[in-house]
Design a protein around this motif. Structure first.
Motif, mmCIF file in Angstrom:
data_model
loop_
_atom_site.group_PDB
_atom_site.id
_atom_site.type_symbol
_atom_site.label_atom_id
_atom_site.label_comp_id
_atom_site.label_asym_id
_atom_site.label_seq_id
_atom_site.Cartn_x
_atom_site.Cartn_y
_atom_site.Cartn_z
ATOM 1 N N UNK A 343 0.851 -1.193 0.000
ATOM 2 C CA UNK A 343 0.000 0.000 0.000
ATOM 3 C C UNK A 343 0.886 1.242 0.000
ATOM 4 N N UNK A 344 1.636 1.485 -1.070
ATOM 5 C CA UNK A 344 2.563 2.620 -1.093
ATOM 6 C C UNK A 344 1.869 3.967 -0.986
ATOM 7 N N UNK A 345 0.591 4.037 -1.340
ATOM 8 C CA UNK A 345 -0.123 5.310 -1.245
ATOM 9 C C UNK A 345 -0.183 5.809 0.189
ATOM 10 N N UNK A 346 -0.068 4.907 1.165
ATOM 11 C CA UNK A 346 -0.079 5.329 2.561
ATOM 12 C C UNK A 346 1.114 6.235 2.852
ATOM 13 N N UNK A 347 2.282 5.910 2.310
ATOM 14 C CA UNK A 347 3.471 6.748 2.508
ATOM 15 C C UNK A 347 3.272 8.117 1.876
ATOM 16 N N UNK A 348 2.567 8.152 0.747
ATOM 17 C CA UNK A 348 2.278 9.437 0.108
ATOM 18 C C UNK A 348 1.399 10.293 1.009
ATOM 19 N N UNK A 349 0.433 9.663 1.675
ATOM 20 C CA UNK A 349 -0.408 10.402 2.614
ATOM 21 C C UNK A 349 0.407 10.935 3.784
ATOM 22 N N UNK A 350 1.353 10.119 4.290
ATOM 23 C CA UNK A 350 2.232 10.593 5.359
ATOM 24 C C UNK A 350 3.059 11.790 4.885
ATOM 25 N N UNK A 351 3.549 11.747 3.646
ATOM 26 C CA UNK A 351 4.329 12.854 3.101
ATOM 27 C C UNK A 351 3.495 14.125 3.033
ATOM 28 N N UNK A 352 2.273 14.008 2.536
ATOM 29 C CA UNK A 352 1.395 15.181 2.467
ATOM 30 C C UNK A 352 1.089 15.724 3.861
ATOM 31 N N UNK A 353 0.930 14.818 4.819
ATOM 32 C CA UNK A 353 0.697 15.265 6.194
ATOM 33 C C UNK A 353 1.895 16.016 6.756
ATOM 34 N N UNK A 354 3.101 15.552 6.416
ATOM 35 C CA UNK A 354 4.317 16.233 6.874
ATOM 36 C C UNK A 354 4.391 17.646 6.303
ATOM 37 N N UNK A 355 4.072 17.790 5.019
ATOM 38 C CA UNK A 355 4.066 19.113 4.403
ATOM 39 C C UNK A 355 3.039 20.015 5.066
ATOM 40 N N UNK A 356 1.879 19.438 5.389
ATOM 41 C CA UNK A 356 0.835 20.246 6.032
ATOM 42 C C UNK A 356 1.284 20.729 7.409
ATOM 43 N N UNK A 357 1.953 19.861 8.157
ATOM 44 C CA UNK A 357 2.449 20.261 9.479
ATOM 45 C C UNK A 357 3.473 21.384 9.352
ATOM 46 N N UNK A 358 4.342 21.285 8.334
ATOM 47 C CA UNK A 358 5.319 22.342 8.112
ATOM 48 C C UNK A 358 4.657 23.678 7.809
ATOM 49 N N UNK A 359 3.616 23.631 6.970
ATOM 50 C CA UNK A 359 2.895 24.864 6.645
ATOM 51 C C UNK A 359 2.230 25.458 7.871
ATOM 52 N N UNK A 360 1.678 24.630 8.731
ATOM 53 C CA UNK A 360 1.037 25.119 9.948
ATOM 54 C C UNK A 360 2.063 25.754 10.886
ATOM 55 N N UNK A 361 3.243 25.140 11.000
ATOM 56 C CA UNK A 361 4.274 25.684 11.889
ATOM 57 C C UNK A 361 4.706 27.087 11.452
#
Length: 441
Positions: A343-361
């Motif tokens: 399920x490699x798409x799960x890692x893509x979701x984690x990556x998008x979540x990381x970018x979102x956290x960076x934007x929030x910070x």
């Protein structure tokens, strides 16, 4: 010759067989045989039928050679027929053999029957060991155990059956061993263990039905049957030429499935039911049953089920498999991030979540605190994405987080951590997509 319960000396039957017989052979019914009927080593090229007869002594047929033999309705302590040779059939239907403390009620060890063998509706009992001892039995056609009531083991180790093994409606019980034992059994057609079949054992060591290493040319059918015991069913290393019909409710106890191979998708059970069976009813983790199930579904074009099976296999490996400490840690990471590579798409979701956290910070924490100056909210988000995104490079520095305060320094350090995570998730996505982290063990 119908004797209707009249006494008939056993010696007379042997004399009749050794004298010149009518072309139609010998047929006696309803006789009360006195003395021990010993037909050992008798060679007769005629059919013999002793129907509905009774005797108080075991019937001996060791090494006898006959055209056919009908002992239907026989009431006796036991029948001993090792190395018996028949050109056609053996009928022992409706018989009652109570071996008591003897080792067996019926001994067909290494017997060779040209046609079929029928023990249908017979009652067979041995308090010590074998209800039927059929090691290396050879038949040219079917073996019928339909509606047999047996106490003691029905042993068919190394037997070779030229047709089906019919056990529909049979009730088999063994207090200390397998009820049906057929190690290295070979059946040219189908094994029927359904239609009211019941097998149970009081042993914690041996399975109620144990046919390990068997070769079955047709189907293995347990529909409507039941196997009960600490180990209910042992089909390790069994090769089935066609489908397996194994409903989950037919086994009451553990199952041994490692090495079982079959054609097509298992019937009478969904993929989820099979996965539950493999994960909760098998004694130890084994990869082969999962690989066999995945291969069957892949051949049927069920790609979604194949991925589910592979993921379930890795979860079972993590739970029960032999993994080192590092291997277990890596397994947990790949499971959470890329579904073990399936399920490699799960890692893509984690990556998008990381970018979102960076934007929030940057835009949600540092910006309102006045740590990012001369930048609009859009520029702040862009600065966060450029900082965290592992493959993107900014054209120029337009925004910068001031590190003069503790909060500013914490935000900058957090973006570094997020950058490392983003790289990791991107790498796991690529590895999962290309299959580099998939496990088959």
């Amino acid at each position: 010759m119908d004797l209707d319960g009249e006494a008939l000396p056993a010696s007379l039957i042997r004399d009749l067989l050794t004298d010149e017989l009518d072309q139609r052979g010998l047929r006696i019914s309803g006789a009360r045989i006195t003395g021990q009927l010993d037909l050992s080593d008798v060679v007769v090229s005629r059919p013999v039928a002793l129907v509905d007869c009774t005797t108080d002594e075991p019937v001996l047929l060791d090494r006898a050679r006959l055209t056919s033999l009908d002992l239907s309705g026989l009431v006796a302590p036991a029948v001993s027929a090792p190395w018996l040779k028949l050109d056609h059939y053996l009928l022992l239907q409706r018989a009652r053999l109570d071996g008591g403390a003897a080792d067996w009620a019926l001994d067909l060890g290494e017997a060779s029957i040209g046609g079929h063998v029928s023990l249908s509706r017979s009652h067979l009992k041995s308090e010590r060991e074998y209800a039927v001892h059929g090691v290396k039995l050879r038949t040219g056609s079917h073996l019928y155990l339909s509606e047999v009531q047996a106490v003691g083991t029905i042993r068919l180790d190394g037997a070779r059956l030229g047709g089906n093994l019919h056990c529909g409606g049979a009730h088999l019980r063994s207090p200390g061993d397998s009820a049906l034992l057929g190690v290295d059994l070979q059946v040219d057609d189908t094994v029927h263990l359904g239609g009211g079949f019941r097998a149970s054992t009081g042993s914690d060591r041996y399975a109620a039905v144990r046919i390990r290493g068997a070769r079955i040319g047709g189907q293995l059918v347990l529909r409507g049957g039941e196997c009960a015991g600490a180990v209910a069913l042992d089909v390790k290393q069994v090769k089935v030429g066609m489908e397996v019909l194994l409903p989950p409710d037919c086994v009451d106890g553990r199952v041994e499935l490692d090495g079982l191979t079959y054609a097509g998708v298992p019937r009478d059970a969904t993929a989820d039911e099979w996965l539950d069976l493999l994960a909760t009813r098998t004694p130890v983790y084994a990869s082969q049953p999962y690989a066999q199930l995945a291969s069957a579904h892949q051949a049927a074009g069920n790609e979604r089920d194949v991925r589910r099976i592979r993921v379930a296999q890795q979860r079972d490996l993590l739970r029960r498999g032999r993994l080192s400490g590092w291997g277990r840690t890596w397994h947990r990471i790949t499971g959470a991030t890329v579904g073990y590579g399936y399920r490699p798409a799960v890692a893509l979701l984690w990556l998008l979540g990381t970018l979102a956290v960076g934007a929030v910070l940057v835009a949600g924490v540092a910006g309102p605190a006045g740590l990012v100056r001369s930048c609009s909210s859009v520029d702040q988000v862009g600065h966060a994405l450029n900082t965290v995104m592992p493959l993107a490079k900014p054209d120029g520095v337009r925004c910068q987080v001031a590190t003069t305060s503790g909060l500013g320094r914490a935000v900058v350090i957090s973006t570094w951590v997020l950058q490392v995570l983003a790289w990791a998730f991107a790498t796991l996505f690529v590895a999962g997509f290309t299959g580099l982290v998939r496990k088959t063990s």
